[in-house]
Scaffold this motif. Structure first.
Motif, PDB file in Angstrom:
ATOM      1  N   GLU A   1       0.825  -1.214   0.000  1.00 11.52           N
ATOM      2  CA  GLU A   1       0.000   0.000   0.000  1.00 11.52           C
ATOM      3  C   GLU A   1       0.856   1.259   0.000  1.00 11.52           C
ATOM      4  O   GLU A   1       0.566   2.222  -0.708  1.00 11.52           O
ATOM      5  CB  GLU A   1      -0.948  -0.015   1.185  1.00 11.52           C
TER       6      GLU A   1
ATOM      7  N   THR B   1      -5.427  -3.463  -8.589  1.00 13.85           N
ATOM      8  CA  THR B   1      -4.729  -2.247  -8.168  1.00 13.85           C
ATOM      9  C   THR B   1      -3.296  -2.293  -8.657  1.00 13.85           C
ATOM     10  O   THR B   1      -2.764  -3.355  -8.966  1.00 13.85           O
ATOM     11  CB  THR B   1      -4.729  -2.104  -6.640  1.00 13.85           C
TER      12      THR B   1
ATOM     13  N   GLU C   1      -7.666   3.889 -13.261  1.00  9.94           N
ATOM     14  CA  GLU C   1      -8.871   3.511 -12.524  1.00  9.94           C
ATOM     15  C   GLU C   1      -9.369   2.156 -13.042  1.00  9.94           C
ATOM     16  O   GLU C   1      -9.871   2.075 -14.157  1.00  9.94           O
ATOM     17  CB  GLU C   1      -9.950   4.575 -12.689  1.00  9.94           C
TER      18      GLU C   1
ATOM     19  N   LEU D   1      -2.372   6.777 -11.696  1.00  8.62           N
ATOM     20  CA  LEU D   1      -2.919   5.457 -11.437  1.00  8.62           C
ATOM     21  C   LEU D   1      -4.130   5.247 -12.341  1.00  8.62           C
ATOM     22  O   LEU D   1      -4.996   6.107 -12.445  1.00  8.62           O
ATOM     23  CB  LEU D   1      -3.325   5.341  -9.976  1.00  8.62           C
TER      24      LEU D   1
END
Length: 125
Positions: free
Chosen positions: A54, A79, A68, A66
Protein backbone atom coordinates in the motif's frame (compact mmCIF):
# COMPACT_ATOMS: atom_id res chain seq x y z
CA UNK A 1 12.29 -7.72 4.21
CA UNK A 2 9.99 -7.38 1.21
CA UNK A 3 10.66 -7.53 -2.50
CA UNK A 4 9.42 -4.90 -4.93
CA UNK A 5 8.49 -6.41 -8.30
CA UNK A 6 7.80 -4.68 -11.60
CA UNK A 7 6.18 -6.93 -14.18
CA UNK A 8 4.80 -6.53 -17.67
CA UNK A 9 2.57 -8.41 -20.04
CA UNK A 10 2.97 -7.93 -23.78
CA UNK A 11 -0.68 -8.86 -24.37
CA UNK A 12 -1.90 -6.41 -21.74
CA UNK A 13 0.33 -3.70 -23.23
CA UNK A 14 -1.23 -4.28 -26.67
CA UNK A 15 -4.71 -4.07 -25.15
CA UNK A 16 -3.82 -0.90 -23.22
CA UNK A 17 -2.52 0.69 -26.40
CA UNK A 18 -5.77 -0.16 -28.19
CA UNK A 19 -7.95 1.44 -25.50
CA UNK A 20 -5.82 4.58 -25.27
CA UNK A 21 -3.83 3.91 -22.09
CA UNK A 22 -0.51 3.66 -23.90
CA UNK A 23 1.52 0.51 -24.29
CA UNK A 24 3.57 0.92 -21.10
CA UNK A 25 1.43 -0.19 -18.15
CA UNK A 26 3.61 -2.25 -15.77
CA UNK A 27 2.15 -3.70 -12.56
CA UNK A 28 4.32 -3.82 -9.42
CA UNK A 29 3.06 -7.23 -8.26
CA UNK A 30 2.60 -9.92 -10.91
CA UNK A 31 0.16 -12.77 -10.52
CA UNK A 32 -0.60 -15.50 -13.03
CA UNK A 33 -3.83 -14.71 -14.80
CA UNK A 34 -4.03 -11.11 -13.59
CA UNK A 35 -6.19 -9.06 -15.99
CA UNK A 36 -6.90 -12.21 -17.96
CA UNK A 37 -3.31 -12.54 -19.20
CA UNK A 38 -0.83 -15.29 -18.44
CA UNK A 39 2.28 -13.92 -20.16
CA UNK A 40 3.54 -11.84 -17.23
CA UNK A 41 7.30 -11.50 -16.92
CA UNK A 42 9.26 -9.86 -14.13
CA UNK A 43 11.09 -6.85 -15.59
CA UNK A 44 12.95 -6.02 -12.35
CA UNK A 45 12.83 -6.86 -8.67
CA UNK A 46 14.56 -5.29 -5.72
CA UNK A 47 14.65 -6.12 -2.02
CA UNK A 48 13.33 -3.32 0.20
CA UNK A 49 13.13 -2.90 3.95
CA UNK A 50 10.01 -1.62 5.67
CA UNK A 51 7.92 -0.88 2.58
CA UNK A 52 4.51 -2.48 2.19
CA UNK A 53 2.43 -2.78 -0.96
CA UNK A 54 0.00 0.00 0.00
CA UNK A 55 2.79 2.43 0.86
CA UNK A 56 4.67 1.57 -2.36
CA UNK A 57 1.56 2.22 -4.47
CA UNK A 58 0.88 5.48 -2.60
CA UNK A 59 4.45 6.71 -3.17
CA UNK A 60 4.32 5.89 -6.86
CA UNK A 61 0.83 7.35 -7.12
CA UNK A 62 2.22 10.75 -6.12
CA UNK A 63 4.41 10.79 -9.23
CA UNK A 64 2.50 8.74 -11.84
CA UNK A 65 -1.13 8.47 -12.88
CA UNK A 66 -2.92 5.46 -11.44
CA UNK A 67 -5.32 3.79 -13.89
CA UNK A 68 -8.87 3.51 -12.52
CA UNK A 69 -9.58 -0.25 -12.75
CA UNK A 70 -13.37 0.18 -12.54
CA UNK A 71 -13.40 1.97 -15.90
CA UNK A 72 -11.86 -0.99 -17.73
CA UNK A 73 -13.62 -4.37 -17.41
CA UNK A 74 -10.43 -6.24 -18.35
CA UNK A 75 -8.69 -4.96 -15.20
CA UNK A 76 -11.51 -6.26 -12.94
CA UNK A 77 -10.72 -4.13 -9.91
CA UNK A 78 -6.96 -4.76 -9.93
CA UNK A 79 -4.73 -2.25 -8.17
CA UNK A 80 -1.25 -1.09 -9.05
CA UNK A 81 -1.66 -0.29 -12.74
CA UNK A 82 0.01 2.96 -13.73
CA UNK A 83 -0.04 4.91 -16.97
CA UNK A 84 3.52 5.85 -17.85
CA UNK A 85 4.63 8.51 -20.28
CA UNK A 86 7.74 7.48 -22.18
CA UNK A 87 9.02 11.08 -22.24
CA UNK A 88 9.17 11.12 -18.42
CA UNK A 89 11.16 7.88 -18.37
CA UNK A 90 13.49 9.26 -21.03
CA UNK A 91 13.97 12.51 -19.10
CA UNK A 92 14.71 10.51 -15.95
CA UNK A 93 17.39 8.54 -17.82
CA UNK A 94 18.98 11.69 -19.24
CA UNK A 95 19.14 13.38 -15.82
CA UNK A 96 20.46 10.23 -14.14
CA UNK A 97 23.21 9.89 -16.74
CA UNK A 98 24.10 13.59 -16.47
CA UNK A 99 24.38 13.41 -12.69
CA UNK A 100 26.58 10.32 -13.00
CA UNK A 101 28.88 12.16 -15.42
CA UNK A 102 27.91 10.03 -18.42
CA UNK A 103 26.05 12.69 -20.37
CA UNK A 104 26.85 11.81 -23.94
CA UNK A 105 24.34 12.62 -26.65
CA UNK A 106 23.39 9.08 -27.50
CA UNK A 107 19.90 8.37 -28.78
CA UNK A 108 17.92 6.59 -26.10
CA UNK A 109 15.85 3.57 -27.04
CA UNK A 110 13.61 2.68 -24.12
CA UNK A 111 13.31 -0.94 -23.00
CA UNK A 112 10.92 -2.50 -20.46
CA UNK A 113 13.75 -2.59 -17.91
CA UNK A 114 14.13 1.20 -18.24
CA UNK A 115 10.48 1.62 -17.27
CA UNK A 116 10.97 -0.82 -14.39
CA UNK A 117 14.03 1.08 -13.13
CA UNK A 118 12.04 4.33 -13.31
CA UNK A 119 9.17 2.83 -11.30
CA UNK A 120 11.46 1.37 -8.65
CA UNK A 121 13.41 4.64 -8.33
CA UNK A 122 10.24 6.67 -7.84
CA UNK A 123 8.76 4.15 -5.41
CA UNK A 124 11.84 4.25 -3.20
CA UNK A 125 12.07 8.06 -3.16
Amino acid sequence: MGILYVARSAKLCRWASDVGLGKHVPKPLAAAGWAGETDWTIARKQAVEGLGEEEALARLGRKEKLVEPNLYPKLKGATGVFRLASNRVESHMIVTRALAGQSDRVEIKLKPTDFADYLIHNTLR
